[in-house]
Design a protein around this motif. Structure first.
Motif, PDB file in Angstrom:
ATOM      1  N   GLY A 144      59.074  71.474  45.851  1.00 28.81           N
ATOM      2  CA  GLY A 144      59.267  70.087  45.446  1.00 28.81           C
ATOM      3  C   GLY A 144      58.312  69.779  44.306  1.00 28.81           C
ATOM      4  N   PRO A 145      58.053  68.549  43.980  1.00 27.33           N
ATOM      5  CA  PRO A 145      58.818  67.354  44.320  1.00 27.33           C
ATOM      6  C   PRO A 145      59.723  66.989  43.157  1.00 27.33           C
ATOM      7  CG  PRO A 145      56.710  66.697  43.417  1.00 27.33           C
ATOM      8  CD  PRO A 145      56.790  68.208  43.303  1.00 27.33           C
ATOM      9  N   TYR A 146      60.264  65.785  43.147  1.00 29.51           N
ATOM     10  CA  TYR A 146      60.902  65.223  41.962  1.00 29.51           C
ATOM     11  C   TYR A 146      59.906  64.258  41.326  1.00 29.51           C
ATOM     12  CZ  TYR A 146      64.162  62.732  38.941  1.00 29.51           C
ATOM     13  OH  TYR A 146      64.782  62.176  37.851  1.00 29.51           O
ATOM     14  N   GLN A 147      59.862  64.191  40.021  1.00 29.05           N
ATOM     15  CA  GLN A 147      58.979  63.368  39.193  1.00 29.05           C
ATOM     16  C   GLN A 147      57.672  64.103  38.891  1.00 29.05           C
ATOM     17  OE1 GLN A 147      59.103  59.730  41.771  1.00 29.05           O
ATOM     18  NE2 GLN A 147      59.501  58.678  39.831  1.00 29.05           N
ATOM     19  N   ALA A 152      52.065  66.201  39.536  1.00 28.30           N
ATOM     20  CA  ALA A 152      50.678  66.216  39.075  1.00 28.30           C
ATOM     21  C   ALA A 152      49.717  65.795  40.179  1.00 28.30           C
ATOM     22  CB  ALA A 152      50.528  65.291  37.870  1.00 28.30           C
ATOM     23  N   ALA A 153      50.159  64.880  41.036  1.00 35.86           N
ATOM     24  CA  ALA A 153      49.291  64.385  42.112  1.00 35.86           C
ATOM     25  C   ALA A 153      49.177  65.368  43.272  1.00 35.86           C
ATOM     26  CB  ALA A 153      49.817  63.040  42.616  1.00 35.86           C
ATOM     27  N   THR A 154      50.241  66.145  43.524  1.00 33.35           N
ATOM     28  CA  THR A 154      50.249  67.012  44.704  1.00 33.35           C
ATOM     29  C   THR A 154      49.808  68.443  44.421  1.00 33.35           C
ATOM     30  OG1 THR A 154      52.625  67.421  44.347  1.00 33.35           O
ATOM     31  CG2 THR A 154      52.010  65.675  45.910  1.00 33.35           C
ATOM     32  N   ALA A 155      49.951  68.901  43.188  1.00 36.94           N
ATOM     33  CA  ALA A 155      49.554  70.277  42.873  1.00 36.94           C
ATOM     34  C   ALA A 155      48.090  70.554  43.218  1.00 36.94           C
ATOM     35  CB  ALA A 155      49.833  70.584  41.404  1.00 36.94           C
ATOM     36  N   PRO A 156      47.149  69.640  42.911  1.00 35.70           N
ATOM     37  CA  PRO A 156      45.753  69.918  43.278  1.00 35.70           C
ATOM     38  C   PRO A 156      45.531  70.020  44.787  1.00 35.70           C
ATOM     39  CG  PRO A 156      45.885  68.127  41.670  1.00 35.70           C
ATOM     40  CD  PRO A 156      47.276  68.381  42.152  1.00 35.70           C
ATOM     41  N   ILE A 157      46.378  69.347  45.577  1.00 36.87           N
ATOM     42  CA  ILE A 157      46.230  69.409  47.035  1.00 36.87           C
ATOM     43  C   ILE A 157      46.629  70.795  47.536  1.00 36.87           C
ATOM     44  CG2 ILE A 157      46.846  68.341  49.222  1.00 36.87           C
ATOM     45  CD1 ILE A 157      45.404  66.469  47.260  1.00 36.87           C
ATOM     46  N   ALA A 158      47.760  71.293  47.055  1.00 41.69           N
ATOM     47  CA  ALA A 158      48.176  72.645  47.438  1.00 41.69           C
ATOM     48  C   ALA A 158      47.132  73.664  47.013  1.00 41.69           C
ATOM     49  CB  ALA A 158      49.530  72.968  46.806  1.00 41.69           C
ATOM     50  N   LEU A 167      57.133  74.266  42.141  1.00 43.30           N
ATOM     51  CA  LEU A 167      57.582  72.975  41.635  1.00 43.30           C
ATOM     52  C   LEU A 167      59.048  73.062  41.224  1.00 43.30           C
ATOM     53  CD1 LEU A 167      54.538  71.981  39.383  1.00 43.30           C
ATOM     54  CD2 LEU A 167      54.960  71.349  41.762  1.00 43.30           C
ATOM     55  N   THR A 168      59.813  72.021  41.556  1.00 41.51           N
ATOM     56  CA  THR A 168      61.236  72.016  41.219  1.00 41.51           C
ATOM     57  C   THR A 168      61.527  71.152  40.001  1.00 41.51           C
ATOM     58  OG1 THR A 168      61.564  70.266  42.861  1.00 41.51           O
ATOM     59  CG2 THR A 168      62.034  72.522  43.543  1.00 41.51           C
ATOM     60  N   SER A 169      61.296  69.855  40.089  1.00 39.20           N
ATOM     61  CA  SER A 169      61.673  68.940  39.001  1.00 39.20           C
ATOM     62  C   SER A 169      60.479  68.132  38.523  1.00 39.20           C
ATOM     63  CB  SER A 169      62.798  68.008  39.467  1.00 39.20           C
ATOM     64  OG  SER A 169      63.952  68.740  39.791  1.00 39.20           O
ATOM     65  N   GLU A 174      51.432  69.257  31.160  1.00 37.88           N
ATOM     66  CA  GLU A 174      50.030  69.193  31.560  1.00 37.88           C
ATOM     67  C   GLU A 174      49.796  69.691  32.981  1.00 37.88           C
ATOM     68  OE1 GLU A 174      51.691  66.886  29.965  1.00 37.88           O
ATOM     69  OE2 GLU A 174      50.642  66.945  28.036  1.00 37.88           O
ATOM     70  N   ILE A 175      50.819  69.622  33.835  1.00 36.32           N
ATOM     71  CA  ILE A 175      50.648  70.051  35.227  1.00 36.32           C
ATOM     72  C   ILE A 175      50.211  71.504  35.292  1.00 36.32           C
ATOM     73  CG2 ILE A 175      51.810  70.421  37.445  1.00 36.32           C
ATOM     74  CD1 ILE A 175      53.699  68.127  36.721  1.00 36.32           C
ATOM     75  N   MET A 176      50.796  72.334  34.430  1.00 29.07           N
ATOM     76  CA  MET A 176      50.543  73.768  34.497  1.00 29.07           C
ATOM     77  C   MET A 176      49.430  74.224  33.551  1.00 29.07           C
ATOM     78  SD  MET A 176      52.661  74.219  36.867  1.00 29.07           S
ATOM     79  CE  MET A 176      52.642  75.992  37.117  1.00 29.07           C
ATOM     80  N   LYS A 177      48.615  73.294  33.096  1.00 34.84           N
ATOM     81  CA  LYS A 177      47.484  73.641  32.226  1.00 34.84           C
ATOM     82  C   LYS A 177      46.153  73.531  32.962  1.00 34.84           C
ATOM     83  CE  LYS A 177      49.771  72.370  27.888  1.00 34.84           C
ATOM     84  NZ  LYS A 177      49.742  71.522  26.672  1.00 34.84           N
ATOM     85  N   ASN A 178      46.195  73.673  34.291  1.00 35.46           N
ATOM     86  CA  ASN A 178      44.996  73.522  35.111  1.00 35.46           C
ATOM     87  C   ASN A 178      44.525  74.829  35.742  1.00 35.46           C
ATOM     88  OD1 ASN A 178      44.446  70.453  35.265  1.00 35.46           O
ATOM     89  ND2 ASN A 178      46.652  70.601  35.605  1.00 35.46           N
TER      90      ASN A 178
END
Length: 458
Positions: A144-147, A152-158, A167-169, A174-178
């Motif tokens: 997941g998620p959508y949006q 961006a908010a959930t990736a750091p938790i995982a 990640l799907t949608s 910037e999400i994948m630049k961490n």
């Protein structure tokens, strides 16, 4: 066992699963066997165990297990629920077939159990729900998620808990630049979208001698919207164009009239609206109302959902949209893709769209990875992700126009674990249907109504 052999075994397993889809295309009813029931945001199967932050989830996860638990994080209520429900339906359909055809063979036929969580279209709720999936539901892997804001908010938790996450949608660059170790994305990113759009413009110019010079961008002030804006600005400059309008807005806007009149008076030939479904509908309606003749060229969002056409009707004609997928792609694929669409239609009363196709495709990637990992150990799953190297003719790509799947350690733009073998398509809505008009490498010479006719001439 070498990775090449593991890949072959996974392909065999996927082929068996696809055979089950083809055989079951006449079935009707709802897909439910693999998914834990949910009430609101709470799964009916709750382990009650809790995890602590660590570099890895730490399961031993050896072969011959009864089940593997996948946490599914999607908006099932709220403004973006239409896209979330479509994605969930496709994920459930995939894994029901997968389980019926033997499950994860490298783990002794382990079945996949889905625990579905509703983000309610809120990134704040998404954070709460991913914590619950990890700490209470004890999931082995996440999808997941959508949006992009939720991604961006959930990736750091995982990452914090060391749980692999596909990640799907959530396509913001910037999400994948961490430099995440546990987060992967098989779908396209925003930069890929920009390349697809301007490659189309240049290909069209080569054939018909028309290249837009004046552009407007109207974007919601979210992670995704701002990432799209940055992409448009960069590509307009690289292609010698002029950005004459740059306007941000808050999502679920109640009136675009002032922005649209700015676009109209600017002489913009192209307007890029970056928004989700509700705003996409209103924006289109008011473009017609105020007779703003700039051609709408959308960067995905709400413009690629079948619900968009249903809501705006003939006003959607001539809208051009870059899309991660479109039904017309199946015209260039084999019978397996058509069979998947037929079964989805029989179950849910509608054909696949971008979001359901993403759900099905990413489920196939998870199944492939788990088969090769032969374990629920997080680090072994990550190793399997990193060893993924699929081609366009592999069964996992039965729906997709991609060249394959390969998760790069780092792309030239700084993204890590982003698929480098994916590509978007260009579509135009004609007579209420999405027609694939690009890329040239797939469809040949572009055939479309570009620029779009003036509203008064339609």
């Amino acid at each position: 066992m070498c990775m090449k052999v593991k890949k072959v075994l996974a392909m065999v397993a996927s082929s068996v699963m696809l055979a089950g889809v083809i055989a079951g295309c006449g079935d009707s009813g709802s897909s439910s066997a693999t998914s834990s029931a949910t009430t609101g945001n709470v799964s009916s199967e709750s382990s009650g165990s809790e995890k602590t932050s660590s570099s890895s989830k730490g399961n031993t996860g050896e072969a011959d297990m009864d089940s593997v638990t996948i946490g599914v994080l999607l908006p099932l209520t709220g403004d973006t629920s239409a896209m979330g429900v479509k994605t969930k339906n496709a994920i459930e359909m995939f894994f029901e077939d997968y389980n019926e055809n033997g499950g994860i063979k490298s783990m002794g036929g382990a079945k996949v159990n889905l625990v579905v969580a509703d983000t309610t279209s809120s990134s704040e709720v998404a954070v709460t729900e991913i914590e619950r999936l990890i700490q209470q539901e004890d999931v082995d892997i996440l999808i997941g998620p959508y949006q992009s804001a939720a991604g961006a908010a959930t990736a750091p938790i995982a990452e914090k808990y060391g749980v692999p996450y596909l990640l799907t949608s959530s396509c913001a660059d910037e999400i994948m630049k961490n430099n995440y170790n546990y987060v992967f994305r098989a779908n396209v990113c925003i930069d890929d979208a920009g390349s697809t759009i301007f490659d189309f413009f240049n290909s069209y110019n080569d054939v018909y001698g028309y290249m837009p010079q004046k552009y407007a961008v109207v974007y919601e002030n979210t992670d995704w919207g701002m990432s799209c804006y940055d992409m448009v600005k960069r590509y307009v400059e690289q292609n010698g164009g002029e950005l004459v309008v740059e306007e941000a807005f808050t999502s679920n806007n109640s009136d675009f009239s002032s922005i649209i009149n700015k676009v109209k008076s600017s002489g913009a030939e192209i307007v890029f609206p970056m928004c989700y479904l509700n705003d996409a509908v209103l924006f289109t309606q008011q473009m017609s109302e105020y007779q703003c003749d700039a051609t709408i060229v959308a960067c995905g969002g709400g413009f690629t959902s079948s619900d968009y056409i249903a809501n705006v009707g003939e006003l959607s004609n001539y809208v051009i949209a870059e899309a991660g997928w479109s039904l017309g792609v199946l015209d260039y694929k084999g019978e397996e893709g058509a069979a998947i669409n037929e079964k989805y239609s029989s179950l849910y009363g509608e054909e696949l769209d971008e979001y359901s196709a993403f759900g099905y495709f990413n489920s196939g990637i998870l199944a492939n990875v788990l088969e090769r990992a032969a374990s629920t150990d997080a680090d072994k799953i990550v190793e399997a992700f990193l060893a993924t190297d699929l081609d366009s003719d592999d069964p996992e790509l039965s729906l997709m126009q991609y060249d394959g799947v390969y998760f790069a350690d780092e792309r030239s733009d700084g993204q890590t674990h982003q698929n480098t073998k994916c590509s978007n398509v260009m579509t135009q809505i004609i007579d209420g249907e999405y027609k694939v008009i690009g890329p040239v490498s797939m469809v040949g010479e572009p055939e479309c109504e570009f620029p779009a006719p003036a509203w008064a001439e339609r």
